[in-house]
Design a protein around this motif. Sequence first.
Motif, PDB file in Angstrom:
ATOM      1  N   SER A 101       1.058  -1.161   0.489  1.00 25.53           N
ATOM      2  CA  SER A 101       0.209  -0.587  -0.213  1.00 25.53           C
ATOM      3  C   SER A 101       0.557   1.167   0.115  1.00 25.53           C
ATOM      4  O   SER A 101       2.063   0.870   0.273  1.00 25.53           O
ATOM      5  CB  SER A 101      -0.571   0.285   1.138  1.00 25.53           C
ATOM      6  OG  SER A 101      -0.153   0.205   2.168  1.00 25.53           O
ATOM      7  N   PRO A 102       0.433   2.041  -0.076  1.00 22.62           N
ATOM      8  CA  PRO A 102       1.169   3.554  -0.234  1.00 22.62           C
ATOM      9  C   PRO A 102       2.189   3.629   1.490  1.00 22.62           C
ATOM     10  O   PRO A 102       2.809   4.378   0.829  1.00 22.62           O
ATOM     11  CB  PRO A 102       0.036   4.757  -1.176  1.00 22.62           C
ATOM     12  CG  PRO A 102      -0.793   4.060  -1.719  1.00 22.62           C
ATOM     13  CD  PRO A 102      -1.215   2.331  -0.876  1.00 22.62           C
ATOM     14  N   GLY A 103       1.183   3.495   1.755  1.00 27.63           N
ATOM     15  CA  GLY A 103       1.617   3.696   3.007  1.00 27.63           C
ATOM     16  C   GLY A 103       2.820   3.056   4.104  1.00 27.63           C
ATOM     17  O   GLY A 103       3.476   3.108   4.585  1.00 27.63           O
ATOM     18  N   GLU A 104       2.751   1.224   3.232  1.00 27.80           N
ATOM     19  CA  GLU A 104       3.479   1.022   3.663  1.00 27.80           C
ATOM     20  C   GLU A 104       4.598   1.124   2.261  1.00 27.80           C
ATOM     21  O   GLU A 104       5.634   0.803   3.069  1.00 27.80           O
ATOM     22  CB  GLU A 104       3.248  -0.842   3.149  1.00 27.80           C
ATOM     23  CG  GLU A 104       2.390  -1.326   3.511  1.00 27.80           C
ATOM     24  CD  GLU A 104       1.654  -2.793   2.885  1.00 27.80           C
ATOM     25  OE1 GLU A 104       1.522  -2.479   1.825  1.00 27.80           O
ATOM     26  OE2 GLU A 104       1.350  -3.669   4.222  1.00 27.80           O
ATOM     27  N   LEU A 105       4.727   1.602   1.525  1.00 28.87           N
ATOM     28  CA  LEU A 105       5.576   1.908   0.455  1.00 28.87           C
ATOM     29  C   LEU A 105       6.683   2.818   0.942  1.00 28.87           C
ATOM     30  O   LEU A 105       7.291   3.317   1.598  1.00 28.87           O
ATOM     31  CB  LEU A 105       5.225   2.502  -0.850  1.00 28.87           C
ATOM     32  CG  LEU A 105       4.758   1.226  -1.378  1.00 28.87           C
ATOM     33  CD1 LEU A 105       4.507   1.620  -2.613  1.00 28.87           C
ATOM     34  CD2 LEU A 105       5.851   0.529  -2.322  1.00 28.87           C
ATOM     35  N   THR A 106       5.764   4.488   2.017  1.00 32.34           N
ATOM     36  CA  THR A 106       6.390   5.238   2.658  1.00 32.34           C
ATOM     37  C   THR A 106       7.075   4.024   3.654  1.00 32.34           C
ATOM     38  O   THR A 106       8.365   4.865   4.014  1.00 32.34           O
ATOM     39  CB  THR A 106       5.562   5.706   3.180  1.00 32.34           C
ATOM     40  OG1 THR A 106       4.718   6.522   1.936  1.00 32.34           O
ATOM     41  CG2 THR A 106       6.029   6.789   3.895  1.00 32.34           C
ATOM     42  N   LEU A 107       6.757   3.814   4.578  1.00 35.36           N
ATOM     43  CA  LEU A 107       7.132   3.105   5.474  1.00 35.36           C
ATOM     44  C   LEU A 107       9.077   1.783   4.859  1.00 35.36           C
ATOM     45  O   LEU A 107      10.243   2.111   5.297  1.00 35.36           O
ATOM     46  CB  LEU A 107       7.021   1.599   5.940  1.00 35.36           C
ATOM     47  CG  LEU A 107       7.253   1.416   7.537  1.00 35.36           C
ATOM     48  CD1 LEU A 107       7.225   2.190   8.289  1.00 35.36           C
ATOM     49  CD2 LEU A 107       5.883  -0.298   7.781  1.00 35.36           C
ATOM     50  N   MET A 108       8.423   2.065   3.965  1.00 37.95           N
ATOM     51  CA  MET A 108       9.956   0.845   3.089  1.00 37.95           C
ATOM     52  C   MET A 108      11.493   2.184   2.804  1.00 37.95           C
ATOM     53  O   MET A 108      12.247   1.622   3.022  1.00 37.95           O
ATOM     54  CB  MET A 108       9.106   0.477   1.767  1.00 37.95           C
ATOM     55  CG  MET A 108       8.559  -0.732   1.733  1.00 37.95           C
ATOM     56  SD  MET A 108       8.480  -1.355   0.389  1.00 37.95           S
ATOM     57  CE  MET A 108       6.782  -2.329   1.005  1.00 37.95           C
ATOM     58  N   LEU A 109      10.486   3.448   2.288  1.00 38.77           N
ATOM     59  CA  LEU A 109      11.511   4.231   2.427  1.00 38.77           C
ATOM     60  C   LEU A 109      11.893   4.257   2.720  1.00 38.77           C
ATOM     61  O   LEU A 109      13.589   5.094   3.021  1.00 38.77           O
ATOM     62  CB  LEU A 109      10.857   5.277   1.535  1.00 38.77           C
ATOM     63  CG  LEU A 109      10.329   5.329   0.192  1.00 38.77           C
ATOM     64  CD1 LEU A 109       9.643   6.702  -0.496  1.00 38.77           C
ATOM     65  CD2 LEU A 109      11.622   5.322  -0.799  1.00 38.77           C
TER      66      LEU A 109
END
Length: 129
Positions: A15-23
């Motif tokens: 999800s976009p939230g998970e992608l931000t966390l990955m970043l």
Amino acid sequence: MSIQAYQTNTVETASPGELTLMLYNGCLKFIKLAGKAMETKNYEKKNVNIQKAQKIIQELMITLDPDASISKEILPLYEFINRRLLDANVNNDLVILTEAQELVTELRDTWKEVIRQTRQQQFGEGSIV
């Protein structure tokens, strides 16, 4: 499934939230690698890893929603972190690098909590996510 295929699948289905966390996690990884390189006086490796961390911060800046009120508060923080990474790189300063790392860690931890709370709201208090 290879590790590369797993990682690609993980990013593509996040999800976009998970992608931000990955970043955030990627940024922290590069800052840590830069710190280790700084300690061993491997300046080329330090430079490469700090630049990777800066690219992630710049990506986070670009993807902020300009209409969201929180963006007006987060953007200056991203700019500050980016500047501190630059200062740490130019001055080979582990203290400044650690300062940037602490700020990114705080953002990451806050973001992780937002995701957790959002999932609780979506799936109910008692569900295991």
